[in-house]
Scaffold this motif. Sequence first.
Motif, PDB file in Angstrom:
ATOM      1  N   ASP A   1       4.423   1.864   6.779  1.00  0.00           N
ATOM      2  CA  ASP A   1       4.528   0.449   7.103  1.00  0.00           C
ATOM      3  C   ASP A   1       3.166  -0.130   7.493  1.00  0.00           C
ATOM      4  O   ASP A   1       3.051  -0.878   8.472  1.00  0.00           O
ATOM      5  CB  ASP A   1       5.520   0.258   8.256  1.00  0.00           C
ATOM      6  CG  ASP A   1       6.102  -1.151   8.213  1.00  0.00           C
ATOM      7  OD1 ASP A   1       5.930  -1.815   7.179  1.00  0.00           O
ATOM      8  OD2 ASP A   1       6.691  -1.579   9.219  1.00  0.00           O
ATOM      9  N   SER A   2       2.146   0.229   6.758  1.00  0.00           N
ATOM     10  CA  SER A   2       0.794  -0.210   7.117  1.00  0.00           C
ATOM     11  C   SER A   2       0.600  -1.679   6.750  1.00  0.00           C
ATOM     12  O   SER A   2       1.296  -2.215   5.900  1.00  0.00           O
ATOM     13  CB  SER A   2      -0.226   0.670   6.392  1.00  0.00           C
ATOM     14  OG  SER A   2      -0.123   0.464   5.002  1.00  0.00           O
ATOM     15  N   PRO A   3      -0.369  -2.323   7.414  1.00  0.00           N
ATOM     16  CA  PRO A   3      -0.602  -3.746   7.136  1.00  0.00           C
ATOM     17  C   PRO A   3      -1.181  -3.950   5.741  1.00  0.00           C
ATOM     18  O   PRO A   3      -1.832  -3.067   5.199  1.00  0.00           O
ATOM     19  CB  PRO A   3      -1.608  -4.147   8.203  1.00  0.00           C
ATOM     20  CG  PRO A   3      -2.303  -2.886   8.574  1.00  0.00           C
ATOM     21  CD  PRO A   3      -1.292  -1.798   8.434  1.00  0.00           C
ATOM     22  N   THR A   4      -0.921  -5.113   5.174  1.00  0.00           N
ATOM     23  CA  THR A   4      -1.518  -5.432   3.873  1.00  0.00           C
ATOM     24  C   THR A   4      -2.662  -6.430   4.036  1.00  0.00           C
ATOM     25  O   THR A   4      -3.348  -6.738   3.077  1.00  0.00           O
ATOM     26  CB  THR A   4      -0.474  -6.048   2.924  1.00  0.00           C
ATOM     27  OG1 THR A   4       0.046  -7.251   3.518  1.00  0.00           O
ATOM     28  CG2 THR A   4       0.659  -5.067   2.676  1.00  0.00           C
ATOM     29  N   ALA A   5      -2.826  -6.935   5.248  1.00  0.00           N
ATOM     30  CA  ALA A   5      -3.906  -7.916   5.456  1.00  0.00           C
ATOM     31  C   ALA A   5      -4.505  -7.757   6.843  1.00  0.00           C
ATOM     32  O   ALA A   5      -3.805  -7.413   7.796  1.00  0.00           O
ATOM     33  CB  ALA A   5      -3.370  -9.334   5.276  1.00  0.00           C
TER      34      ALA A   5
END
Lengths: 342, 342
Positions: A239-243
């Motif tokens: 669930d890592s950030p995309t931004a």
Amino acid sequence: MNLKELARHLNLSPTTVSRALNGYPEVSEATRRRVSEAAAKFQYRPSATAARLATGKSRTIGHLTPLGAHDMINPHFSDFLAGAGEVYAARDYDVLFTVVRPEEEAEHYRTLARSGRVDGVILHAPVAADPRIPLLAELRLPFICHGRSHDMPVDYAWLDVNNRRSFKRATEFLLDLGHTRLALINGLETMSFAHRRRLGFEEALGERSLRVDPDLIRSADMTEPFGYHAARDMLGRPDSPTAFLTSSSIIAIGVARAAQEQGYGVGRDVSIVTHDDCLSAFVDRDDVPVFTAVRSSIREAGKRAAEMLLDTIEEPGGPPAQELWEAELVIGRSTGPAPRAG
Amino acid sequence: MNLKELARHLNLSPTTVSRALNGYPEVSEATRRRVSEAAAKFQYRPSATAARLATGKSRTIGHLTPLGAHDMINPHFSDFLAGAGEVYAARDYDVLFTVVRPEEEAEHYRTLARSGRVDGVILHAPVAADPRIPLLAELRLPFICHGRSHDMPVDYAWLDVNNRRSFKRATEFLLDLGHTRLALINGLETMSFAHRRRLGFEEALGERSLRVDPDLIRSADMTEPFGYHAARDMLGRPDSPTAFLTSSSIIAIGVARAAQEQGYGVGRDVSIVTHDDCLSAFVDRDDVPVFTAVRSSIREAGKRAAEMLLDTIEEPGGPPAQELWEAELVIGRSTGPAPRAG
DNA sequence: GAATGCATCCAAAACGCTTTGGACGACAGC
DNA sequence: GCTGTCGTCCAAAGCGTTTTGGATGCATTC
């Protein structure tokens, strides 16, 4: 060559020569010209020290830099000082630069005010309810604050970038691109600018009913390794950030390094928007800049802050000068639509 | 509270109070103690301006920064100034910081010397046969140069890093790893430090009978985009280099970005060795640093340069102080054996 | 022709310190 | 007792400006 000698050369009194040179009215145009020509010829420069003593004015602005033995040195500082320095030079002011241990800062302002060595000071890096502001007011030492202290009831002079709005806009820009997992890699949040950036970030998320995930917010001194480590940690989890929003170009570079290292394409798999102070060493003025950024030149801020301070020193009595600058959003190559979940 | 008032309070003459405070011998220990206690109690601070006028000494060091409207601001400068500033503060000196237009620099040194506002200056960024050095000598203004001017016959005080040797070592290190196509991304070679780095680079190549390829040498202001563009061009051609020497961490970051963007693994397909000034914003102190580097702290250099200058000001007459520092070679993750030709 | 106003200049005092050149006792040497 | 020396202190003269408070002469006014 001093005033007395110059006066003797001209068969005039020091009084008249002084007045002629300083533009006082009670001297004839003929002698004024004669005096200034002689002054030029002999390259006469009045002793600034003597003038200071006589007038009590120092024509000097103080820049006090608190710095512990192992503190980091803010690289923005030279750009700011360069901008301010141009104005000082043009208006014939000196700048007294002092490094001081953090615990001695207040005491130093006190002795500075008493000694009359400066006509005013510039306050850097304000924090919440910054105690230096009431102190300087009490000491009646004119000052301008670069940035605004938050939770500060009293009125004072400042020049600031609208950090809250610029980070709100930057966040909205990313949200519009479809990103929903956003990280904020911030400066130290004791600093007012970082505090305000976080507010803008949270505000934008809140308005879209998105939860603020504390695991996706980091704050520390703004170094490249900090950006790198923060991003690496975040990208390494499920669930890592995309931004990412970052508080300086230096952090953004660290973030980009972490992303690339882990195989994420910047602007494709991962988006980055940074605050850009337009520092010389990172001029990002290509047709399409590397980083999408909210920009505001810190050198220009230095120039303007110095102007505002000198204006109030030379023309005191008005309300405190205040200016709020809007940052410019510049689209670069570090942002793109959110990748499809998959 | 000034000297006269303090003296009256103590039933002493200003003379005696002044001598007591300044540690002159002709005052009894009893009254000296009495004086310093009263001074502390009333928080008496002598007026620096008055003292300057009386003594002719300014206890001030000048830092003159030539800066055109669109010049880049050297980010190393704040680290150097921070280091020097610590020393000034400890030894009770002020620093007068002045931004000046490049074409007015010499004239400014002249007026500075005449005005007696500074006891000495620090010279930055020397170039070949730097005209400022004979100028300052002629003006009898004590100074120390951060770096050495090359092609300079006369003797003068300086503190420098052995740039030639450090770049020679760095180059040899890469050669030992099997690289044969080496690129040098340098600072402006009008600057003496960059000139010397190139010499070291060429010397190492020459000793192994390797040709110096002018297409693999670039020099410009040390910015991240400069490093990026230089590396991108070089990597985009046939027979591209497998190793880069860069003159600053900022350039190295740009080089790494270009390499990664083109699919080269840094430390695997492409090696980078950089000079590292240990700038705060790029502290690279992990167990294994990102960049293999020749390191020398510019903040420490600032400290030492200030010490050397103050020493010669307070104890004039000796030979010019000179110190040459060796940089430390630190192996990081940006270097590895040359890839097999394929 | 005296009084007034004005333009132009100057002598001297300040600014707050340092430093020169003594003054004044106390004490020792002869 | 006289001379020197030493320890301790002070009055006054700088340092190079700005600024206060006139001075001087000339034209104008009534």
